[in-house]
Design a protein around this motif. Sequence first.
Motif, mmCIF file in Angstrom:
data_model
loop_
_atom_site.group_PDB
_atom_site.id
_atom_site.type_symbol
_atom_site.label_atom_id
_atom_site.label_comp_id
_atom_site.label_asym_id
_atom_site.label_seq_id
_atom_site.Cartn_x
_atom_site.Cartn_y
_atom_site.Cartn_z
ATOM 1 N N MET A 1 0.847 -1.184 0.000
ATOM 2 C CA MET A 1 0.000 0.000 0.000
ATOM 3 C C MET A 1 0.888 1.242 0.000
ATOM 4 O O MET A 1 1.765 1.379 0.825
ATOM 5 N N ARG A 2 0.648 2.105 -0.930
ATOM 6 C CA ARG A 2 1.405 3.361 -1.031
ATOM 7 C C ARG A 2 0.550 4.488 -0.482
ATOM 8 O O ARG A 2 -0.578 4.683 -0.918
ATOM 9 N N LEU A 3 1.113 5.225 0.475
ATOM 10 C CA LEU A 3 0.402 6.352 1.071
ATOM 11 C C LEU A 3 0.850 7.660 0.436
ATOM 12 O O LEU A 3 2.023 7.829 0.110
ATOM 13 N N GLU A 4 -0.070 8.561 0.285
ATOM 14 C CA GLU A 4 0.264 9.929 -0.107
ATOM 15 C C GLU A 4 0.713 10.661 1.155
ATOM 16 O O GLU A 4 0.388 10.262 2.276
ATOM 17 N N TRP A 5 1.433 11.757 0.986
ATOM 18 C CA TRP A 5 1.983 12.489 2.139
ATOM 19 C C TRP A 5 0.923 12.862 3.178
ATOM 20 O O TRP A 5 1.136 12.624 4.366
ATOM 21 N N PRO A 6 -0.205 13.447 2.788
ATOM 22 C CA PRO A 6 -1.197 13.807 3.819
ATOM 23 C C PRO A 6 -1.705 12.591 4.593
ATOM 24 O O PRO A 6 -1.938 12.677 5.799
ATOM 25 N N GLU A 7 -1.836 11.449 3.908
ATOM 26 C CA GLU A 7 -2.274 10.233 4.603
ATOM 27 C C GLU A 7 -1.207 9.751 5.586
ATOM 28 O O GLU A 7 -1.521 9.291 6.677
ATOM 29 N N LEU A 8 0.046 9.839 5.188
ATOM 30 C CA LEU A 8 1.141 9.455 6.073
ATOM 31 C C LEU A 8 1.112 10.299 7.343
ATOM 32 O O LEU A 8 1.291 9.786 8.451
ATOM 33 N N ALA A 9 0.874 11.581 7.183
ATOM 34 C CA ALA A 9 0.796 12.472 8.344
ATOM 35 C C ALA A 9 -0.311 12.044 9.299
ATOM 36 O O ALA A 9 -0.165 12.139 10.522
ATOM 37 N N LEU A 10 -1.429 11.550 8.754
ATOM 38 C CA LEU A 10 -2.525 11.072 9.608
ATOM 39 C C LEU A 10 -2.083 9.889 10.464
ATOM 40 O O LEU A 10 -2.533 9.735 11.598
ATOM 41 N N TYR A 11 -1.212 9.048 9.928
ATOM 42 C CA TYR A 11 -0.690 7.920 10.694
ATOM 43 C C TYR A 11 0.358 8.359 11.715
ATOM 44 O O TYR A 11 0.468 7.786 12.796
ATOM 45 N N LEU A 12 1.152 9.355 11.360
ATOM 46 C CA LEU A 12 2.228 9.807 12.237
ATOM 47 C C LEU A 12 1.737 10.623 13.431
ATOM 48 O O LEU A 12 2.254 10.504 14.544
ATOM 49 N N ARG A 13 0.735 11.470 13.194
ATOM 50 C CA ARG A 13 0.300 12.421 14.226
ATOM 51 C C ARG A 13 -0.059 11.755 15.565
ATOM 52 O O ARG A 13 0.385 12.225 16.614
ATOM 53 N N PRO A 14 -0.811 10.648 15.576
ATOM 54 C CA PRO A 14 -1.143 10.033 16.865
ATOM 55 C C PRO A 14 0.071 9.438 17.593
ATOM 56 O O PRO A 14 0.001 9.145 18.787
ATOM 57 N N PHE A 51 7.652 18.684 11.882
ATOM 58 C CA PHE A 51 7.991 17.683 10.871
ATOM 59 C C PHE A 51 6.727 17.070 10.269
ATOM 60 O O PHE A 51 6.586 16.986 9.049
ATOM 61 N N VAL A 52 5.790 16.660 11.127
ATOM 62 C CA VAL A 52 4.559 16.041 10.622
ATOM 63 C C VAL A 52 3.727 17.063 9.849
ATOM 64 O O VAL A 52 3.123 16.728 8.830
ATOM 65 N N ASP A 53 3.710 18.311 10.307
ATOM 66 C CA ASP A 53 3.006 19.358 9.555
ATOM 67 C C ASP A 53 3.583 19.490 8.151
ATOM 68 O O ASP A 53 2.843 19.646 7.178
ATOM 69 N N GLN A 54 4.897 19.401 8.047
ATOM 70 C CA GLN A 54 5.532 19.527 6.733
ATOM 71 C C GLN A 54 5.254 18.301 5.869
ATOM 72 O O GLN A 54 5.090 18.413 4.661
ATOM 73 N N VAL A 55 5.181 17.127 6.490
ATOM 74 C CA VAL A 55 4.805 15.915 5.744
ATOM 75 C C VAL A 55 3.384 16.074 5.204
ATOM 76 O O VAL A 55 3.098 15.720 4.063
ATOM 77 N N ALA A 56 2.484 16.606 6.040
ATOM 78 C CA ALA A 56 1.081 16.769 5.643
ATOM 79 C C ALA A 56 0.934 17.708 4.458
ATOM 80 O O ALA A 56 0.120 17.474 3.566
ATOM 81 N N ASP A 57 1.730 18.773 4.457
ATOM 82 C CA ASP A 57 1.636 19.748 3.366
ATOM 83 C C ASP A 57 3.003 20.391 3.163
ATOM 84 O O ASP A 57 3.310 21.423 3.773
ATOM 85 N N PRO A 58 3.847 19.779 2.328
ATOM 86 C CA PRO A 58 5.208 20.281 2.138
ATOM 87 C C PRO A 58 5.287 21.732 1.658
ATOM 88 O O PRO A 58 6.275 22.408 1.905
ATOM 89 N N ALA A 59 4.249 22.213 0.997
ATOM 90 C CA ALA A 59 4.277 23.572 0.457
ATOM 91 C C ALA A 59 3.785 24.617 1.458
ATOM 92 O O ALA A 59 3.927 25.814 1.217
ATOM 93 N N ALA A 60 3.217 24.179 2.559
ATOM 94 C CA ALA A 60 2.658 25.127 3.532
ATOM 95 C C ALA A 60 3.769 25.888 4.245
ATOM 96 O O ALA A 60 4.837 25.340 4.518
ATOM 97 N N PRO A 61 3.523 27.151 4.561
ATOM 98 C CA PRO A 61 4.507 27.910 5.338
ATOM 99 C C PRO A 61 4.643 27.290 6.731
ATOM 100 O O PRO A 61 3.715 26.685 7.248
ATOM 101 N N GLN A 62 5.798 27.445 7.312
ATOM 102 C CA GLN A 62 6.086 26.879 8.635
ATOM 103 C C GLN A 62 6.440 28.000 9.615
ATOM 104 O O GLN A 62 7.565 28.080 10.106
#
Length: 99
Positions: A1-14, A51-62
């Motif tokens: 199963m290949r996850l997209e970045w936002p989905e990966l962030a959903l797994y990492l956050r908890p 880090f997880v915020d950046q995984v969720a949306d790499p283009a978002a400002p930090q």
Amino acid sequence: MRLEWPELALYLRPELTSLADEIIAEIRRARPEYAGRHGLRAGVEPAAVAFVDQVADPAAPQPRRAGACRALGRREAEQGRSLDDVQAAYRAFASRGND
């Protein structure tokens, strides 16, 4: 199963709390000068969240990242540690992934 970045962030956050616990334990093990430090979580948790915020949306400002880095540097300086000490702590955990 290949996850997209936002989905990966959903797994990492908890897992952020347990990840922070592991990071702190490894830093304390590898860098004795951090062994008794109680404020370590204040630097580790915001970095993990950023880090997880950046995984969720790499283009978002930090915007919080710069402030968190400055606060960490200030705390380290107040404790009499140099940026070399901080970088050594980062390397201690990062190298753990190569074990």
